[in-house]
Design an enzyme around this catalytic site. Structure first.
Site, PDB file in Angstrom:
ATOM      1  N   TYR A  36      20.869  44.598  26.972  1.00 30.71           N
ATOM      2  CA  TYR A  36      20.747  45.122  28.096  1.00 30.71           C
ATOM      3  C   TYR A  36      20.141  44.412  29.310  1.00 30.71           C
ATOM      4  O   TYR A  36      20.797  43.627  30.174  1.00 30.71           O
ATOM      5  CB  TYR A  36      21.735  46.477  28.360  1.00 30.71           C
ATOM      6  CG  TYR A  36      21.419  47.133  30.184  1.00 30.71           C
ATOM      7  CD1 TYR A  36      22.529  46.735  30.603  1.00 30.71           C
ATOM      8  CD2 TYR A  36      21.067  47.394  30.139  1.00 30.71           C
ATOM      9  CE1 TYR A  36      22.997  46.972  31.846  1.00 30.71           C
ATOM     10  CE2 TYR A  36      20.907  47.607  32.137  1.00 30.71           C
ATOM     11  CZ  TYR A  36      21.886  48.090  32.241  1.00 30.71           C
ATOM     12  OH  TYR A  36      21.853  48.019  33.467  1.00 30.71           O
ATOM     13  N   LEU A  51      32.136  42.013  49.943  1.00 27.98           N
ATOM     14  CA  LEU A  51      32.850  41.898  48.991  1.00 27.98           C
ATOM     15  C   LEU A  51      31.638  42.800  47.986  1.00 27.98           C
ATOM     16  O   LEU A  51      31.104  42.248  47.579  1.00 27.98           O
ATOM     17  CB  LEU A  51      33.249  40.299  48.338  1.00 27.98           C
ATOM     18  CG  LEU A  51      33.891  40.622  47.312  1.00 27.98           C
ATOM     19  CD1 LEU A  51      34.914  39.162  46.941  1.00 27.98           C
ATOM     20  CD2 LEU A  51      34.070  40.090  45.773  1.00 27.98           C
ATOM     21  N   ILE A  52      32.577  43.808  47.361  1.00 29.78           N
ATOM     22  CA  ILE A  52      32.076  44.252  46.095  1.00 29.78           C
ATOM     23  C   ILE A  52      32.833  43.758  44.585  1.00 29.78           C
ATOM     24  O   ILE A  52      33.532  44.103  44.949  1.00 29.78           O
ATOM     25  CB  ILE A  52      31.693  46.047  46.062  1.00 29.78           C
ATOM     26  CG1 ILE A  52      30.693  46.133  48.277  1.00 29.78           C
ATOM     27  CG2 ILE A  52      30.834  46.454  45.362  1.00 29.78           C
ATOM     28  CD1 ILE A  52      30.604  47.522  48.562  1.00 29.78           C
ATOM     29  N   SER A  73      35.314  50.649  40.540  1.00 29.87           N
ATOM     30  CA  SER A  73      36.190  51.028  40.159  1.00 29.87           C
ATOM     31  C   SER A  73      35.726  52.583  40.380  1.00 29.87           C
ATOM     32  O   SER A  73      36.401  53.285  40.066  1.00 29.87           O
ATOM     33  CB  SER A  73      36.960  50.253  39.221  1.00 29.87           C
ATOM     34  OG  SER A  73      35.978  51.254  37.711  1.00 29.87           O
ATOM     35  N   SER A  74      34.607  52.213  40.434  1.00 32.64           N
ATOM     36  CA  SER A  74      33.577  53.647  39.256  1.00 32.64           C
ATOM     37  C   SER A  74      32.497  53.215  40.045  1.00 32.64           C
ATOM     38  O   SER A  74      31.686  52.363  40.445  1.00 32.64           O
ATOM     39  CB  SER A  74      34.098  54.801  38.489  1.00 32.64           C
ATOM     40  OG  SER A  74      33.526  53.099  37.496  1.00 32.64           O
ATOM     41  N   GLY A  75      31.428  54.831  40.071  1.00 35.70           N
ATOM     42  CA  GLY A  75      30.318  54.609  39.776  1.00 35.70           C
ATOM     43  C   GLY A  75      29.875  54.074  40.953  1.00 35.70           C
ATOM     44  O   GLY A  75      29.780  54.565  42.182  1.00 35.70           O
TER      45      GLY A  75
END
Length: 251
Positions: free
Chosen positions: A140, A5-6, A10-12
């Protein structure tokens, strides 16, 4: 057949990791906030599930839809660049809700199943910003550093029930749209008093990097971390991250 499960697929990095595990014959639960079924390869082993890691109901529905899993890859995250003084506390909390508390919530949600099976791997994707200080990335970095501390401690307690816990630390990826999903434009987070300091930094980032991390670097490193049985905790991903990791003593 094993299942991974990731989050943030959706991208990258997340999308490439999903594709990589799929090519290795795994069943992949590719999760994303907005369902985009046309992105991953069409396959009965590539299952797209909506997921907002900041929403308890969404997490519960995702875990139920996924069924038994062997590996959780916490990849979903939000980037933020700007001056700390100018960053509203509400924005700081939003970053932590996804990058920190969202990861914690996902781990708690899958642990009962992994514990019942007595096996599994949790991989937390953080950042090379935790390996060396970078300007304009205080919030961040703090959100990712918290996960580094969490993962180190969890690796000790989860090993007792047969679960491995790993960190993957990607370097700088020019194509990741670092701040694209941030709630605030970078310009709003740069007060005039800091202009002289920030200008050369943004100019440097505007130049093509000589050394950087690709999505494939991250996918291959996640795969290696999942299959590692040496007890290694940290896995830098990308040549720039590896250089920082080695400079830090390969801890």
């Amino acid at each position: 057949m094993k299942t991974v499960l990731i989050t943030g697929a959706s991208s990258g990095y997340g999308l490439e990791t999903a594709r990589y595990f799929h090519t290795q014959g795994w069943r992949v639960i590719a999760t994303m906030r907005r369902r985009q079924e046309d992105i991953p390869p069409k396959s009965d082993r590539m299952i797209v599930v909506p997921l907002d890691v900041t929403d308890a109901g969404s997490i519960a529905a995702c875990v139920e839809a996924a069924g038994p899993i062997d590996v959780l890859v916490n990849n979903a995250g939000i980037g933020l660049a700007g001056v700390f003084e100018a960053t509203p506390m509400a924005e700081m909390r939003r970053i932590f809700e996804t990058n920190t508390f969202g990861v914690m919530a996902m781990i708690q949600a899958v642990l009962p199943g992994l514990r019942a099976r007595g096996a599994g791997v949790v991989v937390n994707v953080t950042s090379s910003a935790t390996l060396a200080p970078f300007p304009l990335a205080a919030i961040y970095t703090a959100s990712k550093a918290a996960i580094e501390g969490l993962t180190g401690s969890l690796a000790l307690e989860l090993a007792a029930i047969g679960i491995d816990t790993k960190l993957v630390e990607p370097g700088y990826g020019p194509d990741t749209r670092f701040s694209a999903n941030s709630g605030m434009p970078v310009a709003e987070l740069i007060p005039e008093a800091y202009a002289a300091f920030t200008q050369p930094i943004f100019e440097a980032f505007g130049q093509p990097p000589q050394v950087f991390t690709t999505a494939t670097d991250v996918a291959e490193t996640v795969w290696r971390a999942v299959h590692d049985r040496s007890g290694q905790l940290r896995f830098p991903a990308g040549p720039d991250a590896v250089a920082l990791w080695e400079a830090a003593g390969g801890r």
